[in-house]
Each structure stands twice: as C-alpha cells, then as structure tokens.
Design a protein around this motif. Sequence first.
Motif, PDB file in Angstrom:
ATOM      1  N   ASP A   1      51.410 -39.151  -1.655  1.00 48.65           N
ATOM      2  CA  ASP A   1      52.488 -38.327  -2.232  1.00 48.65           C
ATOM      3  C   ASP A   1      51.965 -37.134  -3.007  1.00 48.65           C
ATOM      4  OD1 ASP A   1      54.448 -40.081  -1.257  1.00 48.65           O
ATOM      5  OD2 ASP A   1      54.216 -41.400  -2.996  1.00 48.65           O
ATOM      6  N   HIS A   2      50.669 -36.827  -2.862  1.00 46.21           N
ATOM      7  CA  HIS A   2      50.084 -35.742  -3.663  1.00 46.21           C
ATOM      8  C   HIS A   2      49.287 -34.782  -2.789  1.00 46.21           C
ATOM      9  CE1 HIS A   2      51.249 -38.087  -7.169  1.00 46.21           C
ATOM     10  NE2 HIS A   2      50.673 -39.133  -6.609  1.00 46.21           N
ATOM     11  N   PRO A   3      49.923 -34.147  -1.801  1.00 46.29           N
ATOM     12  CA  PRO A   3      49.196 -33.191  -0.956  1.00 46.29           C
ATOM     13  C   PRO A   3      48.870 -31.917  -1.734  1.00 46.29           C
ATOM     14  CG  PRO A   3      51.529 -33.138  -0.443  1.00 46.29           C
ATOM     15  CD  PRO A   3      51.344 -34.258  -1.419  1.00 46.29           C
ATOM     16  N   PRO A   4      47.757 -31.272  -1.398  1.00 45.14           N
ATOM     17  CA  PRO A   4      47.430 -29.995  -2.056  1.00 45.14           C
ATOM     18  C   PRO A   4      48.380 -28.887  -1.598  1.00 45.14           C
ATOM     19  CG  PRO A   4      45.895 -30.452  -0.264  1.00 45.14           C
ATOM     20  CD  PRO A   4      46.751 -31.674  -0.399  1.00 45.14           C
ATOM     21  N   ARG A   5      48.401 -27.792  -2.337  1.00 45.81           N
ATOM     22  CA  ARG A   5      49.304 -26.684  -1.985  1.00 45.81           C
ATOM     23  C   ARG A   5      48.950 -26.096  -0.619  1.00 45.81           C
ATOM     24  NH1 ARG A   5      48.889 -22.256  -5.120  1.00 45.81           N
ATOM     25  NH2 ARG A   5      46.922 -22.931  -6.045  1.00 45.81           N
ATOM     26  N   THR A   6      47.684 -26.154  -0.275  1.00 52.76           N
ATOM     27  CA  THR A   6      47.233 -25.599   1.013  1.00 52.76           C
ATOM     28  C   THR A   6      47.038 -26.719   2.038  1.00 52.76           C
ATOM     29  OG1 THR A   6      44.943 -25.767   0.252  1.00 52.76           O
ATOM     30  CG2 THR A   6      46.085 -23.665  -0.117  1.00 52.76           C
ATOM     31  N   VAL A   7      47.973 -27.692   2.055  1.00 50.95           N
ATOM     32  CA  VAL A   7      47.746 -28.912   2.814  1.00 50.95           C
ATOM     33  C   VAL A   7      47.567 -28.663   4.310  1.00 50.95           C
ATOM     34  CG1 VAL A   7      50.233 -29.405   3.017  1.00 50.95           C
ATOM     35  CG2 VAL A   7      48.571 -31.263   3.224  1.00 50.95           C
ATOM     36  N   ARG A   8      48.379 -27.775   4.879  1.00 55.05           N
ATOM     37  CA  ARG A   8      48.284 -27.556   6.329  1.00 55.05           C
ATOM     38  C   ARG A   8      46.978 -26.852   6.692  1.00 55.05           C
ATOM     39  NH1 ARG A   8      53.113 -28.225   9.616  1.00 55.05           N
ATOM     40  NH2 ARG A   8      54.656 -29.267   8.313  1.00 55.05           N
ATOM     41  N   THR A   9      46.559 -25.917   5.879  1.00 59.36           N
ATOM     42  CA  THR A   9      45.287 -25.245   6.123  1.00 59.36           C
ATOM     43  C   THR A   9      44.130 -26.231   6.023  1.00 59.36           C
ATOM     44  OG1 THR A   9      46.145 -23.165   5.233  1.00 59.36           O
ATOM     45  CG2 THR A   9      43.754 -23.399   5.342  1.00 59.36           C
TER      46      THR A   9
ATOM     47  N   ILE B   1      49.516 -36.056   7.038  1.00 57.76           N
ATOM     48  CA  ILE B   1      49.511 -35.621   5.638  1.00 57.76           C
ATOM     49  C   ILE B   1      49.778 -36.803   4.712  1.00 57.76           C
ATOM     50  CG2 ILE B   1      50.805 -34.241   3.947  1.00 57.76           C
ATOM     51  CD1 ILE B   1      51.151 -32.117   6.169  1.00 57.76           C
ATOM     52  N   ARG B   2      50.725 -37.649   5.096  1.00 52.00           N
ATOM     53  CA  ARG B   2      51.047 -38.808   4.251  1.00 52.00           C
ATOM     54  C   ARG B   2      49.856 -39.763   4.147  1.00 52.00           C
ATOM     55  NH1 ARG B   2      54.222 -43.680   4.917  1.00 52.00           N
ATOM     56  NH2 ARG B   2      54.519 -43.212   7.125  1.00 52.00           N
ATOM     57  N   GLU B   3      49.149 -39.946   5.263  1.00 49.29           N
ATOM     58  CA  GLU B   3      47.990 -40.841   5.228  1.00 49.29           C
ATOM     59  C   GLU B   3      46.859 -40.263   4.385  1.00 49.29           C
ATOM     60  OE1 GLU B   3      45.123 -43.657   5.567  1.00 49.29           O
ATOM     61  OE2 GLU B   3      47.271 -43.849   5.996  1.00 49.29           O
ATOM     62  N   LEU B   4      46.579 -38.978   4.558  1.00 53.90           N
ATOM     63  CA  LEU B   4      45.414 -38.387   3.905  1.00 53.90           C
ATOM     64  C   LEU B   4      45.628 -38.093   2.423  1.00 53.90           C
ATOM     65  CD1 LEU B   4      44.192 -35.928   6.693  1.00 53.90           C
ATOM     66  CD2 LEU B   4      43.298 -38.173   6.122  1.00 53.90           C
TER      67      LEU B   4
END
Length: 270
Positions: free
Chosen positions: A69-77, A63-66
């Motif tokens: 510091d700005h992951p989307p709310r649905t980051v895991r999905t 997640i940090r790489e992709l």
Amino acid sequence: MYSELQRKEELEADRGTVHFTVLGPLEVLRQGVDYAPSAPKILSLLAVLVMRPGKMVHIDTLIRELWSDHPPRTVRTTLHTYVYHLRRCIDQNKLAADGEEMLATKHTGYTFNIDPSQVDTHRFVRLQQAGQERQEAGDHAGAADAFRDALDVWTGPPFANVHCGPVLSAYRTELLEQRRSVLHMRIEAEIVSGRHRELIGELRSLTTGSPLDEALHGQLMRALGRSGRRSDAMAVYRRLRSRLAGELGVEPCDDLQLLHRELISEGDHR
C-alpha cells in the motif's frame, strides 16, 4: 509415471530448455545452472510473472506485490526499470531468443511467455492428478507412489528466497494447502494399501509438528489400530481431545469421535 516425466525433462534440459522452480527457492534453471536475478525486487517481479505463465499480469497486481500500500510517486517508471533489468537478465544469460518477446508488454500489464510445463508446479499438479486417478481405479499402492512423487517435487517452502508481498503470500498459502492435501491423500492411500505399520513413525512426527491437525491424528489412530495397537490409538485420541479442549474449547470432529467409538467397540467384542 514420474520417472518418465523426469526423463523427458532431463532431455529438455540437455537441449537448453529453461525450467522455473517455485516449490522451494525461486530458481531459473538451464542445464543445472541457476540464472535467477539476485536483486530482491526483480526476483519478486519474476515470481509473480512465473505464477501466471503465459498469461497477462496486470500492472496493478505487480505494484501491489512489490510495494503493497506504499508505492513510490514514480512507481510506474520504477516498475519499467525493473522490467528492463529482468529482460536484460534474460538476454545476457540467453534464456530466450529475445527478452522482449519472452517478457512482453501488454496494454495493461506484462505477459511472461513460457509454457506452464516449464514450472515445477505443473509437475506437482500432474502427479497429484495421476494419484487421484489411480486411487479412483482402486490402485492404492500406485496412488501412494504418485502422491509421493508429487511431494518429492518440493525442495522447501514456496518462494523460499523471495520476500513475499500480498499477492505471493496468498499464492504461497494456496500451494501449502495443496501440499497438505496431497500429503493426507498419500498417507490415506498407504494405509488402505496395507502399509500402515511403516507409517506410524512418520505420523507421530507429523502430529508432533501439527498438534491440532485432526486429519493426521485420525490417520495415526487408524494406522495404530490396524497394527494391533488399539490402546496407543485411543491414547492419541485422548491427548488430542485434551489439547483441543484446552486451546480451542472444542471437541474432536465427528469423524474422530466415530473412529474412537469404533476402537472402543472393537475392544468390547474381543
């Protein structure tokens, strides 16, 4: 040694073994064909997984790489979707018997089940180690050859076709430092083995590209000095000293100052 390693890998390639290159563009090669995904995020995901072959990569690292510091709310999905597409790429191109087995889900992340020898960094490190072993044994010409073969593994900047986030950027910096170290070791082995004259042109080019690299300048000074060009070697020192003072406000390192004094001493004794 490198030729033997090359022949082995060519035989593996003929049998359909998949190889991954990161010392240049990220490629997924089987029998000379590149099957790397084209979508930028999926390519970045693959890059982080290839960075740790056979080891679990934590989902937070991905997640940090992709997304930094700005992951989307649905980051895991979204990440699961990228993993699905990467597995689909593996299955469609028959890169493994089973995409889910090659890219395995773990409780806290994913494991890319490939052997480290399938990645070109493994070849680079093996050749570097072979060069160091030959150097320690006093075989400087053989060491130079092994170091040269290690550098020949590289085809460009690491992950040249990947948008690198914080994780890949740090790893890329590490790889570039390793390459720089091997380059210095190769040149040193060449000098000690008596190939100093042949190095002068290359070293002038390298010092032009790295005008503050004191180690390269020292090697150029030594190559010139051993070639009977003491005045040119001292001119290299003066230019470097002036640049260091003007840009950084520092003197050359102790080793360079000692080398400079030795060149002066050689002239006094003539």
